[in-house]
Design an enzyme around this catalytic site. Structure first.
Site, PDB file in Angstrom:
ATOM      1  N   TYR A  52      61.825 -53.063   9.597  1.00 21.08           N
ATOM      2  CA  TYR A  52      60.907 -51.991   9.991  1.00 21.08           C
ATOM      3  C   TYR A  52      60.571 -51.079   8.801  1.00 21.08           C
ATOM      4  O   TYR A  52      60.664 -49.853   8.895  1.00 21.08           O
ATOM      5  CB  TYR A  52      61.493 -51.156  11.121  1.00 21.08           C
ATOM      6  CG  TYR A  52      61.821 -51.899  12.393  1.00 21.08           C
ATOM      7  CD1 TYR A  52      61.348 -53.188  12.646  1.00 21.08           C
ATOM      8  CD2 TYR A  52      62.621 -51.304  13.374  1.00 21.08           C
ATOM      9  CE1 TYR A  52      61.673 -53.861  13.821  1.00 21.08           C
ATOM     10  CE2 TYR A  52      62.935 -51.963  14.552  1.00 21.08           C
ATOM     11  CZ  TYR A  52      62.468 -53.237  14.764  1.00 21.08           C
ATOM     12  OH  TYR A  52      62.796 -53.894  15.932  1.00 21.08           O
ATOM     13  N   HIS A 106      68.797 -60.395  13.935  1.00 20.94           N
ATOM     14  CA  HIS A 106      67.456 -60.055  14.388  1.00 20.94           C
ATOM     15  C   HIS A 106      66.653 -61.301  14.770  1.00 20.94           C
ATOM     16  O   HIS A 106      66.141 -62.003  13.912  1.00 20.94           O
ATOM     17  CB  HIS A 106      66.740 -59.269  13.286  1.00 20.94           C
ATOM     18  CG  HIS A 106      65.538 -58.513  13.759  1.00 20.94           C
ATOM     19  ND1 HIS A 106      64.924 -57.552  12.993  1.00 20.94           N
ATOM     20  CD2 HIS A 106      64.832 -58.553  14.907  1.00 20.94           C
ATOM     21  CE1 HIS A 106      63.896 -57.050  13.649  1.00 20.94           C
ATOM     22  NE2 HIS A 106      63.819 -57.648  14.816  1.00 20.94           N
TER      23      HIS A 106
END
Length: 340
Positions: A52, A106
């Site tokens: 991110y 992830h």
């Protein structure tokens, strides 16, 4: 005030967590103010990821000097041990801390396990032994990988899309986590913006005692909505049930969730928005969807190579090129009528 404990981790927080993906789109000053307001309002669990962009850095600045007062979860998308350690050290530096409360793999294509040849799970165990990681989790968008993670007994938490658009198999997964003592973190609780009634979204998830929803928050008005639910949590009413039933009838099935795992596109199509544009326009009408810039983005669909890359990477198994074509046709029809 509703609280939830994440499985065997001992992490107990309000049933309201902060998803920090959207704060990468705002300035550091705005993000820090938003994060601190979330803390002041009672939110204690904050979820971010190495992918991110600068989200971790903003969290690090917001909570420097008060690390023990919050729970921070982040993620690594690396596929080998070297990448794992690089990601972890970068995350710790960005977050201005020496440990992560919950470190998650992830959205891996397969469930990392000891002896699988990647060295990922062994690295995770070593990081926990060193105190750099306190709890081990995994995130995914693929039901079969999520189920494998639960059945493996290797993980303390699972982060998975869950909303009132969930299928029976999704609900079974949530119950399986409860039965095995595994924490469940609900992402995409608003289905990438297609669910527009946050009270209905909250009330649905509140029915599951083991679920911690993380809300992707970018604006102060959004934060205020979720903060209000700490002291006055919405419950399922006849009115909210009607909204949920209507949305399920309209949306359940093959629709793009906007996760972005199909990206990048070789010809520059913004797939995660273009493949659901007609739904976005219907559910949250905005002149911004019809600007020259937006039209130019949609027009790129004409350049689709039909290479199949996006389709092969979609965790939901969608026929992405077909969705793009359908949305482009609908979009052109909307432009002709110009309802906004």
């Amino acid at each position: 005030m509703a609280k939830v404990t994440l499985g065997s981790t001992g992490i107990t927080v309000e049933k309201n967590a902060f998803g920090a993906l959207p704060i990468q789109r705002i300035s550091k000053e705005e993000a820090v103010a938003l994060l601190r307001k979330a803390y002041a309002g009672g939110i204690r669990f904050f979820d971010t990821a190495r992918w991110y962009t600068d989200s971790e850095e903003k969290l690090g600045e917001a909570f420097e000097g008060m690390r023990e007062k919050v729970y921070i979860a982040t993620k690594t998308g690396s596929t080998d041990a070297d990448g794992f350690w690089q990601d972890l050290h970068t995350s710790l530096e960005n977050l201005r801390t020496d440990y992560v409360d919950l470190y998650q793999f992830h959205n891996p294509d397969t469930c990392p396990k000891p002896g699988d040849g990647s060295g990922l799970y062994e690295a995770m165990l070593e990081a926990r032994e060193k105190g750099m990681v306190r709890h081990i989790g995994i995130t995914n968008h693929r039901l079969h990988v999520a189920n494998e993670a639960v059945e493996s007994g290797l993980y303390e938490t699972l982060q998975f899309p869950f909303s009132y658009l969930a299928t029976e198999k999704d609900i079974e997964l949530v119950k399986k986590c409860a039965d095995t003592g595994m924490g469940f973190i609900a992402m995409k609780a608003l289905s990438g913006g297609l669910i527009t009634n946050s009270a209905a979204a909250y009330a649905f998830l509140a029915q599951y005692d083991n679920v911690l929803p993380i809300w992707g928050i970018q604006r102060e008005s959004e934060l205020d909505e979720f903060l209000s639910y700490i002291d006055a949590p919405p419950a399922i009413t006849e009115e909210l049930s009607v909204i949920i039933a209507h949305d399920r009838e309209e949306l359940l099935g093959d629709f793009c969730r906007g996760c972005g795992y199909c990206m990048p596109c070789p010809v520059g199509i913004e797939i995660n928005n273009c493949a659901r544009m007609s739904l976005l326009i219907r559910r949250s009408p905005s002149a911004a969807h019809l600007t020259p810039q937006a039209q130019e983005k949609m027009k790129k669909i004409e350049n689709c190579l039909h290479c199949g890359r996006c389709k092969s990477k979609c965790p939901y198994g969608l026929d992405t090129p077909a969705l793009l074509e359908k949305n482009y046709r609908d979009y052109c029809e909307i432009l002709k009528g110009k309802p906004y």
